[in-house]
Enzyme design. Structure first.
Site, mmCIF file in Angstrom:
data_model
loop_
_atom_site.group_PDB
_atom_site.id
_atom_site.type_symbol
_atom_site.label_atom_id
_atom_site.label_comp_id
_atom_site.label_asym_id
_atom_site.label_seq_id
_atom_site.Cartn_x
_atom_site.Cartn_y
_atom_site.Cartn_z
ATOM 1 N N ASP A 38 0.831 -1.200 0.000
ATOM 2 C CA ASP A 38 0.000 0.000 0.000
ATOM 3 C C ASP A 38 0.866 1.251 0.000
ATOM 4 O O ASP A 38 1.256 1.750 1.064
ATOM 5 C CB ASP A 38 -0.865 -0.104 1.287
ATOM 6 C CG ASP A 38 -1.848 1.013 1.447
ATOM 7 O OD1 ASP A 38 -2.410 1.451 0.445
ATOM 8 O OD2 ASP A 38 -2.052 1.438 2.602
ATOM 9 N N ARG A 75 2.264 5.837 4.013
ATOM 10 C CA ARG A 75 1.853 5.845 2.606
ATOM 11 C C ARG A 75 2.167 7.208 1.989
ATOM 12 O O ARG A 75 2.491 7.325 0.829
ATOM 13 C CB ARG A 75 0.357 5.558 2.520
ATOM 14 C CG ARG A 75 -0.171 5.426 1.096
ATOM 15 C CD ARG A 75 -1.674 5.119 1.115
ATOM 16 N NE ARG A 75 -2.280 5.546 -0.125
ATOM 17 C CZ ARG A 75 -2.641 4.732 -1.105
ATOM 18 N NH1 ARG A 75 -2.469 3.447 -0.985
ATOM 19 N NH2 ARG A 75 -3.193 5.192 -2.202
ATOM 20 N N SER A 134 -15.281 5.552 -0.890
ATOM 21 C CA SER A 134 -16.435 6.349 -0.457
ATOM 22 C C SER A 134 -17.749 5.581 -0.594
ATOM 23 O O SER A 134 -18.637 5.737 0.240
ATOM 24 C CB SER A 134 -16.507 7.658 -1.233
ATOM 25 O OG SER A 134 -16.907 7.424 -2.547
ATOM 26 N N GLY A 153 -4.180 9.800 3.592
ATOM 27 C CA GLY A 153 -3.150 10.838 3.595
ATOM 28 C C GLY A 153 -3.667 12.121 4.225
ATOM 29 O O GLY A 153 -3.069 13.189 4.060
ATOM 30 N N ILE A 186 -3.704 7.064 -9.343
ATOM 31 C CA ILE A 186 -2.931 8.105 -8.653
ATOM 32 C C ILE A 186 -3.814 9.347 -8.630
ATOM 33 O O ILE A 186 -3.975 10.040 -9.639
ATOM 34 C CB ILE A 186 -1.587 8.415 -9.381
ATOM 35 C CG1 ILE A 186 -0.743 7.150 -9.580
ATOM 36 C CG2 ILE A 186 -0.819 9.525 -8.657
ATOM 37 C CD1 ILE A 186 0.153 6.726 -8.437
ATOM 38 N N CYS A 197 -8.976 12.361 -2.179
ATOM 39 C CA CYS A 197 -7.569 12.629 -2.545
ATOM 40 C C CYS A 197 -7.348 14.084 -2.899
ATOM 41 O O CYS A 197 -8.166 14.692 -3.596
ATOM 42 C CB CYS A 197 -7.172 11.833 -3.775
ATOM 43 S SG CYS A 197 -7.375 10.088 -3.600
ATOM 44 N N GLY A 248 -10.268 3.950 -6.969
ATOM 45 C CA GLY A 248 -10.530 5.361 -6.716
ATOM 46 C C GLY A 248 -11.395 6.036 -7.768
ATOM 47 O O GLY A 248 -11.350 5.697 -8.950
ATOM 48 N N GLY A 249 -12.203 6.971 -7.286
ATOM 49 C CA GLY A 249 -12.984 7.817 -8.188
ATOM 50 C C GLY A 249 -14.316 7.230 -8.615
ATOM 51 O O GLY A 249 -15.042 7.852 -9.402
ATOM 52 N N HIS A 291 -27.114 12.939 -16.642
ATOM 53 C CA HIS A 291 -27.703 12.954 -15.293
ATOM 54 C C HIS A 291 -29.173 13.377 -15.411
ATOM 55 O O HIS A 291 -29.561 14.001 -16.402
ATOM 56 C CB HIS A 291 -26.949 13.954 -14.412
ATOM 57 C CG HIS A 291 -25.653 13.392 -13.889
ATOM 58 N ND1 HIS A 291 -25.585 12.635 -12.748
ATOM 59 C CD2 HIS A 291 -24.391 13.477 -14.359
ATOM 60 C CE1 HIS A 291 -24.328 12.263 -12.534
ATOM 61 N NE2 HIS A 291 -23.578 12.767 -13.505
#
Ligand code: XMP
Length: 484
Positions: A246, A398, A359, A386, A296, A302, A336-337, A466
């Site tokens: 990690d 990390r 999340s 972080g 990343i 983040c 992520g995201g 949407h």
């Protein structure tokens, strides 16, 4: 020379930049198969992984994920011992054959046995003398006995046992026929070598699609720092099915050389990350990793891209890494995201084998984050690993520490709406992925990867995607866009 940097600039895409084209289909969503490879030696029924974050994955999350066919990675913002205990708890939660059976000696006083069974919440204790099974002490034996005397005076002597190689089906039959709850397993010399319980068989039947190891135990992984060989060894010994190295940037000389040492010391699958380029994938694969974690800076919490100015939009990162990884048969985790099931299928179509969620799972019942009420609505705490709070709370290396007590945070702390149980959420996520597969005519995820065609959309296209021109009065469980 500098101007060239912009003349040859490439474009990167993320979830909101594209849509998947509908294709001719003969697949009904309910028939789509979403099972996938997680790492070189591990396959799972649902391509979803819970992130090793201290507001997302501890034992409750890992158990729930594995029970419903997904998988969890226990975070490392705690001592190695605590993490080892959590892994053990998940592994022990359901086992078809208990190997380290708790037993009792025949000359144990009844009082002691009674207290033991109460405190350990055990309904039946095998009685063992010189390694051999000579009886079983059940709650019923205790109910009809005085407190004096020893276990051998009151134990049931005619124990129903089975051979150590009994099949689950046969074990079930023996338990049922004899109306007993516990079936001790013995070897040819009468030694106690295992135990099967009716309760464990019933639980197994309740979760037929669970992610299980060969012993029937739930699968779980654990995160470790890039330099933490001792922790890695302890976690492997505790039964962790895989490890996740990690780090925020795995394509780093020191991380790579440490990874080499960890690879030599560890036999279970090692997933390394995070990375976002083909070059990083090449270097990690050459060290023998079994999976790659990609992302990343795309995460909801983040700030890496803002603080460090570095990152690659997530779909481009996934596809760049997957092109290299697929040549070596190494699965990619898109980390992520991800905000909707639509993002999940886009990540899978771009080459990922599984998606990692932070999340979207932090608000569930099973996450360790604290609950809070804001304006009458329930929320749960969610923070980046972080973030200042997470760095201060644990031993997170990390993210970069400059000086002794100065942190350069790369994440924020916040809250996410409460989302109910993990199982309900996984049901919606998988339903969304399968619906997408129906539109593309993809029977399984391999076919999805081959068939999928992306179309680039504009801002107006995104707005059109949407719900628009309506005030939403009732939020469906799979679409929340409350502007949090
Ligand atoms: P989501 O979008 O699912 O993202 O909430 C979860 C992933 O974000 C990463 N992560 C971080 N990235 N700073 C970062 O740049 C952080 O503080 C941080 N904390 C977690 C991680 O990869 C996780 O799985």
């Amino acid at each position: 020379m500098f101007r060239e940097k912009f003349q040859n600039i490439t474009e990167g895409y993320t979830f909101d930049d594209v849509l998947l084209k509908p294709l001719h289909s003969s697949i009904e969503p309910k028939n789509a198969n979403v099972s996938s490879k997680f790492s070189r030696h591990i396959s799972i029924g649902i391509p979803i992984v819970s992130s090793p974050m201290d507001t997302v994955t501890e034992e409750s999350m890992a158990i729930a994920m594995a029970r419903y066919g997904a998988i969890g990675v226990i975070h490392r913002n705690m001592s190695a011992n605590e993490q080892v205990e959590m892994v053990k708890k998940v592994k022990k939660e359901e086992s078809i054959i208990i190997r380290d059976v708790f037993s009792i000696a025949p000359d144990t006083p009844v009082n002691v046995a009674r207290t033991l069974m109460k405190t350990k919440n055990i309904a039946g204790l095998p009685v063992v003398a010189s390694g051999k099974l000579i009886g079983i002490l059940t709650k019923r034996d205790l109910e009809f006995s005085e407190s004096e005397g020893t276990v051998k005076d009151i134990m049931t002597k005619d124990v129903i046992t089975a051979d150590e190689n009994v099949s689950i089906e046969d074990a079930k039959f023996i338990l049922y026929k004899n109306r007993v709850e516990k079936l001790p397993l013995v070897d040819s010399k009468g030694r106690l070598v295992g135990l099967i319980t009716a309760k464990d068989i019933k639980t197994r039947e309740k979760f037929p699609n669970a992610s299980r190891d060969e012993q029937g135990q739930l699968m779980v992984g654990a995160a470790i720092g890039a330099y933490d060989i001792d922790r890695a060894i302890n976690l492997e010994n505790a039964g962790s099915d895989f490890l996740v190295i990690d780090t925020a940037h795995a394509h780093n000389k020191n991380v790579l050389s440490s990874l080499k040492k960890i690879r030599n010391a560890i036999h279970i699958d090692i997933i390394a990350g995070n990375i976002a380029t083909a070059e990083a994938a090449e270097d990690l694969i050459s060290l023998g990793v079994d999976g790659l974690r990609v992302g990343i800076g795309p995460g909801s919490i983040c700030t890496t891209r803002i603080v460090a100015g570095v990152g690659i939009p997530q779909l481009t990162a996934i596809s760049d890494v997957a092109d290299v990884a697929s040549e070596h048969g190494i699965p990619v985790i898109a980390d992520g995201g991800i905000r909707y099931s639509g993002d999940m299928i886009k990540a899978l179509a771009a080459g990922a084998s599984t998606v990692m969620l932070g999340s979207l799972l932090a608000g569930t019942e099973e996450s360790p984050g604290t609950e809070m009420i804001i304006n009458g609505r329930k929320y749960k705490a969610y923070r980046g690993m972080g973030s200042i709070g997470a760095i201060k709370a644990g031993k997170s290396d990390r993210y970069e520490k400059l000086g002794t007590n100065e942190f350069i945070a790369e994440g924020v702390e916040g809250s996410v709406p409460y989302r109910g149980k993990v199982s309900e959420n996984l049901f919606q996520f998988v339903g969304g992925i399968k619906t997408g597969m129906g539109y593309l005519g993809a029977e399984n995820l391999e076919e999805l990867k081959k068939k999928a065609v992306f179309i680039k959309i504009t801002n107006s296209g995104l707005r059109e995607s949407h719900p628009h021109d309506i005030r939403i009065v009732s939020e469906p469980p799979n679409y929340q866009n409350s502007g949090i």
